[in-house]
Design a protein around this motif. Structure first.
Motif, PDB file in Angstrom:
ATOM      1  N   UNK A 180      -7.276  42.180  47.036  1.00 56.98           N
ATOM      2  CA  UNK A 180      -6.387  41.278  46.272  1.00 56.98           C
ATOM      3  C   UNK A 180      -5.334  40.743  47.150  1.00 56.98           C
ATOM      4  N   UNK A 181      -5.424  39.234  47.159  1.00 57.01           N
ATOM      5  CA  UNK A 181      -4.572  38.256  47.951  1.00 57.01           C
ATOM      6  C   UNK A 181      -3.297  37.836  47.130  1.00 57.01           C
ATOM      7  N   UNK A 182      -2.081  38.460  47.439  1.00 57.65           N
ATOM      8  CA  UNK A 182      -0.961  37.872  46.586  1.00 57.65           C
ATOM      9  C   UNK A 182      -0.847  36.423  46.823  1.00 57.65           C
ATOM     10  N   UNK A 183      -0.464  35.674  45.711  1.00 57.25           N
ATOM     11  CA  UNK A 183      -0.122  34.338  45.678  1.00 57.25           C
ATOM     12  C   UNK A 183       1.245  33.741  45.796  1.00 57.25           C
ATOM     13  N   UNK A 184       2.344  34.591  45.249  1.00 54.78           N
ATOM     14  CA  UNK A 184       3.537  34.173  45.145  1.00 54.78           C
ATOM     15  C   UNK A 184       4.419  35.391  45.263  1.00 54.78           C
ATOM     16  N   UNK A 185       5.640  35.241  45.673  1.00 55.24           N
ATOM     17  CA  UNK A 185       6.750  36.372  45.857  1.00 55.24           C
ATOM     18  C   UNK A 185       6.915  36.899  44.541  1.00 55.24           C
ATOM     19  N   UNK A 186       7.439  38.244  44.673  1.00 53.37           N
ATOM     20  CA  UNK A 186       7.631  38.903  43.139  1.00 53.37           C
ATOM     21  C   UNK A 186       8.121  40.378  43.610  1.00 53.37           C
ATOM     22  N   UNK A 187       9.032  41.054  42.904  1.00 53.13           N
ATOM     23  CA  UNK A 187       9.395  42.334  42.758  1.00 53.13           C
ATOM     24  C   UNK A 187       9.756  42.691  41.370  1.00 53.13           C
ATOM     25  N   UNK A 188       9.174  44.027  40.996  1.00 53.90           N
ATOM     26  CA  UNK A 188       9.593  44.656  39.712  1.00 53.90           C
ATOM     27  C   UNK A 188       8.751  43.688  38.743  1.00 53.90           C
ATOM     28  N   UNK A 189       7.285  43.646  39.233  1.00 51.42           N
ATOM     29  CA  UNK A 189       6.499  42.629  38.133  1.00 51.42           C
ATOM     30  C   UNK A 189       6.007  43.452  37.124  1.00 51.42           C
ATOM     31  N   UNK A 190       6.232  43.031  35.847  1.00 48.62           N
ATOM     32  CA  UNK A 190       5.554  43.836  34.561  1.00 48.62           C
ATOM     33  C   UNK A 190       4.001  43.561  34.735  1.00 48.62           C
ATOM     34  N   UNK A 191       3.355  44.766  34.517  1.00 49.72           N
ATOM     35  CA  UNK A 191       1.929  45.033  34.510  1.00 49.72           C
ATOM     36  C   UNK A 191       1.127  43.683  33.842  1.00 49.72           C
TER      37      UNK A 191
END
Length: 296
Positions: free
Chosen positions: A148-159
């Motif tokens: 899986x390639x992440x596309x944008x920055x994020x933390x504490x992402x809801x499922x």
């Protein structure tokens, strides 16, 4: 859209495969020259507007045969040859794989995700050779995995928002030196020998895959099927993985998450079927394509 990195006359470029994978087109031909020149920077730059421009530009360029290059005239590389951070890997994320290793590695079906890092300053691509490292390891194994390639920055992402943070998907062969893996108990050495991360042939954009992702995946060695499963069999699915990883830890564009491998790895056979120089290993994932490498 099938995003690729390729070499043309020694110059690294980013582009797209045609659907039948026999030709490539440089992204510059669609978006203009003022775009990032490597895949990680492009992923950071890319958004929904850029994707729409690519779709529109593809339709416009479709009849202009001169902008397409025969795939045989370029070298297809790993889509992200130089990752900015370690590959994030999941161990034992298919029940049948955990079960097959219960005797050799005392593995159990995990109650929480098993994460580890795989150092890969350079990721090899399709048809590249895997260094067998004689004198270092005698137990080279294969592991087909959905990356899986992440596309944008994020933390504490809801499922429930996980898909928003995905750029796309690729094939990753998590090559492993099993003797080193068992000797050191921690996996980073056995997983991180030079050339022991292979990825490709492309990044399939998420818009081409229904979510949740349910794709067939398989691995062959010298034409013999060793692994055969579907990503629906993941113990921890993609929304859970992305949400859980991002709790207190920022995911960044271009991060690679290898989601685990199904049963059929070489060390689980009796006797083990480890790879040796001359062997050809081919990983296949539905809709993405195939990734073939040769053990040197």
């Amino acid at each position: 859209m099938y995003f690729i990195t390729y070499l043309q006359e020694g110059t690294e470029r980013i582009g797209l495969f045609t659907e039948n994978r026999n030709k490539v087109i440089a992204l510059e031909e669609i978006l203009g020259e003022d775009i990032p020149k490597n895949m990680v920077d492009f992923i950071s730059y890319c958004n929904e507007d850029v994707i729409e421009k690519i779709k529109k530009g593809w339709r416009t360029r479709g009849d202009q045969k001169e902008v397409f290059i025969d795939v045989q005239d370029v070298k297809i590389c790993a889509p992200i040859p130089y990752p900015r951070r370690n590959v994030i890997c999941l161990g034992l994320n298919y029940k049948d794989h955990a079960d097959e290793l219960k005797d050799t590695m005392a593995a159990k079906v995990p109650k929480v995700p098993v994460y580890f890092g795989k150092m890969a300053s350079y990721i090899i691509g399709p048809k590249d050779e895997v260094n067998s490292h004689p004198g270092v390891t005698e137990a080279i194994d294969y592991e087909v995995e959905l990356a899986v390639i992440i596309g944008k920055e994020g933390s504490n992402i809801p499922a429930e928002n996980a898909e928003e943070y995905i750029f796309g998907y690729s094939i990753l062969n998590d090559l492993s030196a099993r003797d080193l893996q068992q000797k050191h108990t921690q996996w980073i050495k056995g997983k991180s020998l030079d050339t022991f991360t292979a990825m490709g042939p492309c990044i399939l954009h998420k818009s081409l895959v229904p979510f949740p992702v349910e794709l067939d995946l398989s691995c062959k060695v010298n034409g013999e099927i060793r692994q055969n499963s579907n990503t629906r069999n993941l113990i921890f699915d993609l929304p859970y993985i992305i949400s859980d990883l991002s709790r207190g830890m920022t995911l960044k564009p271009g991060d690679i998450i290898a989601t685990g491998t199904p049963s059929g790895v070489g060390m689980a056979f009796q006797p083990p079927k480890f790879m040796k120089p001359g062997d050809v290993v081919t990983c296949n994932i539905e809709k993405i394509g195939e990734l073939t490498n040769i053990i040197k």
